[in-house]
Motif scaffolding. Structure first.
Motif, mmCIF file in Angstrom:
data_model
loop_
_atom_site.group_PDB
_atom_site.id
_atom_site.type_symbol
_atom_site.label_atom_id
_atom_site.label_comp_id
_atom_site.label_asym_id
_atom_site.label_seq_id
_atom_site.Cartn_x
_atom_site.Cartn_y
_atom_site.Cartn_z
ATOM 1 N N GLU A 1 24.061 17.915 14.735
ATOM 2 C CA GLU A 1 23.074 18.062 16.138
ATOM 3 C C GLU A 1 24.570 16.744 17.659
ATOM 4 O O GLU A 1 24.993 17.363 19.014
ATOM 5 N N ILE A 2 24.764 15.904 16.385
ATOM 6 C CA ILE A 2 25.200 14.463 16.804
ATOM 7 C C ILE A 2 27.072 15.076 17.070
ATOM 8 O O ILE A 2 27.899 14.741 18.223
ATOM 9 N N ALA A 3 27.569 15.224 15.689
ATOM 10 C CA ALA A 3 28.688 16.472 16.041
ATOM 11 C C ALA A 3 28.833 17.154 17.433
ATOM 12 O O ALA A 3 30.217 17.297 18.119
ATOM 13 N N SER A 4 27.343 18.327 17.404
ATOM 14 C CA SER A 4 27.859 19.217 18.328
ATOM 15 C C SER A 4 27.994 18.637 20.070
ATOM 16 O O SER A 4 29.096 18.887 20.225
ATOM 17 N N LEU A 5 26.887 17.350 20.081
ATOM 18 C CA LEU A 5 26.842 16.592 21.402
ATOM 19 C C LEU A 5 28.675 15.927 21.678
ATOM 20 O O LEU A 5 29.481 16.271 22.664
ATOM 21 N N LEU A 6 29.246 15.717 20.888
ATOM 22 C CA LEU A 6 30.594 14.896 20.809
ATOM 23 C C LEU A 6 31.182 15.484 21.017
ATOM 24 O O LEU A 6 32.441 15.560 21.917
ATOM 25 N N LYS A 7 31.644 16.754 20.714
ATOM 26 C CA LYS A 7 32.167 18.255 21.011
ATOM 27 C C LYS A 7 31.655 18.796 21.960
ATOM 28 O O LYS A 7 32.997 18.341 23.328
ATOM 29 N N PHE A 8 30.628 18.751 22.271
ATOM 30 C CA PHE A 8 30.739 19.302 24.251
ATOM 31 C C PHE A 8 30.942 17.594 25.110
ATOM 32 O O PHE A 8 31.667 18.502 26.234
ATOM 33 N N LEU A 9 30.908 16.830 24.406
ATOM 34 C CA LEU A 9 31.332 15.660 25.139
ATOM 35 C C LEU A 9 33.364 15.256 26.212
ATOM 36 O O LEU A 9 33.352 15.330 26.795
ATOM 37 N N HIS A 10 32.943 16.274 24.739
ATOM 38 C CA HIS A 10 34.931 15.398 24.454
ATOM 39 C C HIS A 10 35.606 17.174 25.524
ATOM 40 O O HIS A 10 36.742 16.241 25.568
ATOM 41 N N THR A 11 35.287 18.473 25.147
ATOM 42 C CA THR A 11 36.325 19.043 25.446
ATOM 43 C C THR A 11 34.863 19.305 26.536
ATOM 44 O O THR A 11 34.184 18.893 27.160
ATOM 45 N N GLY A 12 36.043 21.032 27.573
ATOM 46 C CA GLY A 12 35.340 21.513 28.261
ATOM 47 C C GLY A 12 34.924 20.849 29.716
ATOM 48 O O GLY A 12 34.137 21.454 30.616
ATOM 49 N N HIS A 13 35.691 19.585 30.085
ATOM 50 C CA HIS A 13 35.717 18.912 31.136
ATOM 51 C C HIS A 13 36.683 18.945 31.956
ATOM 52 O O HIS A 13 37.582 18.802 30.834
ATOM 53 N N PRO A 14 36.793 18.265 33.359
ATOM 54 C CA PRO A 14 38.962 18.367 33.692
ATOM 55 C C PRO A 14 39.045 16.975 32.925
ATOM 56 O O PRO A 14 40.481 16.665 32.470
ATOM 57 N N GLN A 15 38.470 15.518 32.375
ATOM 58 C CA GLN A 15 38.625 14.621 32.046
ATOM 59 C C GLN A 15 37.287 14.602 30.862
ATOM 60 O O GLN A 15 36.100 14.837 30.892
ATOM 61 N N PRO A 16 38.080 14.404 29.312
ATOM 62 C CA PRO A 16 36.992 14.111 28.398
ATOM 63 C C PRO A 16 35.409 12.724 28.553
ATOM 64 O O PRO A 16 36.223 11.667 29.137
ATOM 65 N N PHE A 17 34.936 13.060 28.737
ATOM 66 C CA PHE A 17 33.812 11.997 28.768
ATOM 67 C C PHE A 17 33.503 11.398 27.155
ATOM 68 O O PHE A 17 33.711 12.021 25.807
ATOM 69 N N LEU B 1 22.764 11.957 32.932
ATOM 70 C CA LEU B 1 21.956 12.225 33.617
ATOM 71 C C LEU B 1 20.786 13.534 34.309
ATOM 72 O O LEU B 1 20.175 14.148 34.194
ATOM 73 N N ARG B 2 21.838 13.067 35.399
ATOM 74 C CA ARG B 2 21.105 14.122 36.506
ATOM 75 C C ARG B 2 22.237 15.644 37.115
ATOM 76 O O ARG B 2 21.741 15.580 37.537
ATOM 77 N N HIS B 3 22.999 15.077 36.648
ATOM 78 C CA HIS B 3 24.513 15.635 36.149
ATOM 79 C C HIS B 3 23.718 17.227 35.692
ATOM 80 O O HIS B 3 23.387 17.534 33.812
ATOM 81 N N GLU B 4 23.466 18.451 35.895
ATOM 82 C CA GLU B 4 23.046 19.689 35.967
ATOM 83 C C GLU B 4 23.980 20.445 34.441
ATOM 84 O O GLU B 4 23.618 20.167 33.405
ATOM 85 N N LYS B 5 25.627 19.884 34.655
ATOM 86 C CA LYS B 5 25.756 20.439 33.384
ATOM 87 C C LYS B 5 25.110 19.538 31.806
ATOM 88 O O LYS B 5 25.578 19.634 30.718
ATOM 89 N N MET B 6 24.886 17.866 32.129
ATOM 90 C CA MET B 6 25.067 17.709 30.923
ATOM 91 C C MET B 6 23.558 17.510 30.445
ATOM 92 O O MET B 6 23.486 17.901 29.346
ATOM 93 N N LEU B 7 22.353 18.455 31.523
ATOM 94 C CA LEU B 7 21.231 18.598 30.513
ATOM 95 C C LEU B 7 21.061 20.294 29.861
ATOM 96 O O LEU B 7 20.077 20.895 29.446
ATOM 97 N N SER B 8 22.228 21.158 29.517
ATOM 98 C CA SER B 8 22.708 22.071 29.524
ATOM 99 C C SER B 8 22.537 21.934 27.746
ATOM 100 O O SER B 8 22.040 22.792 27.066
ATOM 101 N N HIS B 9 22.987 20.593 27.488
ATOM 102 C CA HIS B 9 23.219 20.613 25.762
ATOM 103 C C HIS B 9 21.471 19.539 24.996
ATOM 104 O O HIS B 9 21.242 18.861 25.850
#
Length: 317
Positions: free
Chosen positions: A124-140, A68-76
């Motif tokens: 919104e939750i679908a959007s959040l999960l898409k954000f977490l699962h994609t766009g990172h070197p490894q999915p959250f 939650l302190r990671h700058e990219k995470m706070l963008s959603h």
């Protein structure tokens, strides 16, 4: 980024009137949520206090703070804003800064929770999960997605308020830690997970499907249901959905599990029911490789008539 506040357990106790019922919002997998309203120069500020009560949680607290302190995470917008944390001996907690109305778990059975509000949560939750699962070197991978872990803010936006079991991305692989034997949140656990010996983002898709089924059927799995050994929401849905299974493509396409009271909502479109039901059932498919990705889920939700008709309210461009 504001400096993170280090809090004591006594402070959290005072903030919540000794964790009184009047401040209580609801439970999460490892503890409870409480409200706090404080007067500051310039006006009131609203907070959510989360207290861990069970389990081995120091690593979960640390991971959540890092995430939650990671700058990219706070963008959603559905990521919750962290104000401070408490690691006071065996007492662990965090404070989020936003005004919470209620949890999705508490709201799902209520008639006052409208069709549009339910669709907004689903989107919104679908959007959040898409954000977490994609766009990172490894999915959250959240791993314990649960309707009880989603709180609505004062504007009806859902906030994911428990990241205690996230793995992947910038975090270590907690799935192999000896003290992290928990596999997910009760009643949302993918019964088919772990067959390949590793965690998958399709477990989050399954849990999302359970939440989506709850939103459209007004069903949650309660403690008394467990005591009575009643079926989980996804088990009930599979039985009901397949009860009228037919070789007729037309009949199959018309199957809907939307609760009758929601079909009478003025914003409900009959075309929504079968489509959103089919999507939920795809998410809980016994074969994880046949489940959609969250990108596909979100794309499908955006085609619903209700979304097209109420795009401004739902925040869809």
């Amino acid at each position: 980024m504001d400096q993170l506040v280090n809090l004591t357990y006594d402070q959290l106790s005072r903030f919540t009137d000794s964790f009184s019922e009047s401040k209580y919002i609801g439970h999460f997998q490892f503890g409870k949520f409480y409200r706090r309203k404080s007067f500051w120069p310039g006006g009131y500020r609203h907070f959510v206090v989360k207290i861990w009560e069970t389990g081995y949680n120091i690593l979960r607290l640390a991971d959540e703070v890092i995430l939650l302190r990671h700058e990219k995470m706070l963008s959603h917008p559905s990521m919750v804003p962290l104000y401070g944390f408490c690691a006071d001996g065996e007492h662990l907690g965090v404070m989020y800064e936003f005004q919470a109305s209620d949890s999705v778990y508490n709201l799902i059975p209520k008639d006052s929770f409208t069709w549009l509000q339910r669709i907004k949560v689903a989107l919104e939750i679908a959007s959040l999960l898409k954000f977490l699962h994609t766009g990172h070197p490894q999915p959250f991978i959240v791993r314990n997605l649960d309707a009880a872990h989603i709180l609505l803010d004062e504007n009806g936006y859902p906030r994911l308020c428990d990241l205690s079991m996230v793995t992947g991305g910038i975090l270590p692989d907690r799935t192999v830690h000896k003290n992290n034997h928990v596999h997910g949140s009760h009643s949302h656990i993918d019964p088919y997970a772990g067959k390949k010996g590793k965690c998958s983002d399709k477990e989050d898709v399954f849990a999302y499907g359970v939440i989506l089924l709850g939103l459209i059927t007004k069903r949650v799995y309660k403690e008394e249901d467990q005591q009575a050994q009643l079926p989980f929401v996804h088990e009930w849905a599979e039985r009901e959905y397949n009860a009228n299974e037919s070789d007729s493509v037309t009949k199959t396409a018309q199957r809907s599990l939307v609760h009758e009271s929601l079909t009478n909502d003025p914003d409900f479109n009959s075309a929504d029911g079968a489509k959103i039901t089919a999507m939920a059932m795809e998410c809980i498919n016994v074969c994880d490789y046949e489940r959609p990705t969250m990108k596909q889920v979100l794309r499908s939700l955006l085609t619903l008539p209700v979304v097209k008709q109420h795009a401004p309210f739902l925040g869809v461009n």
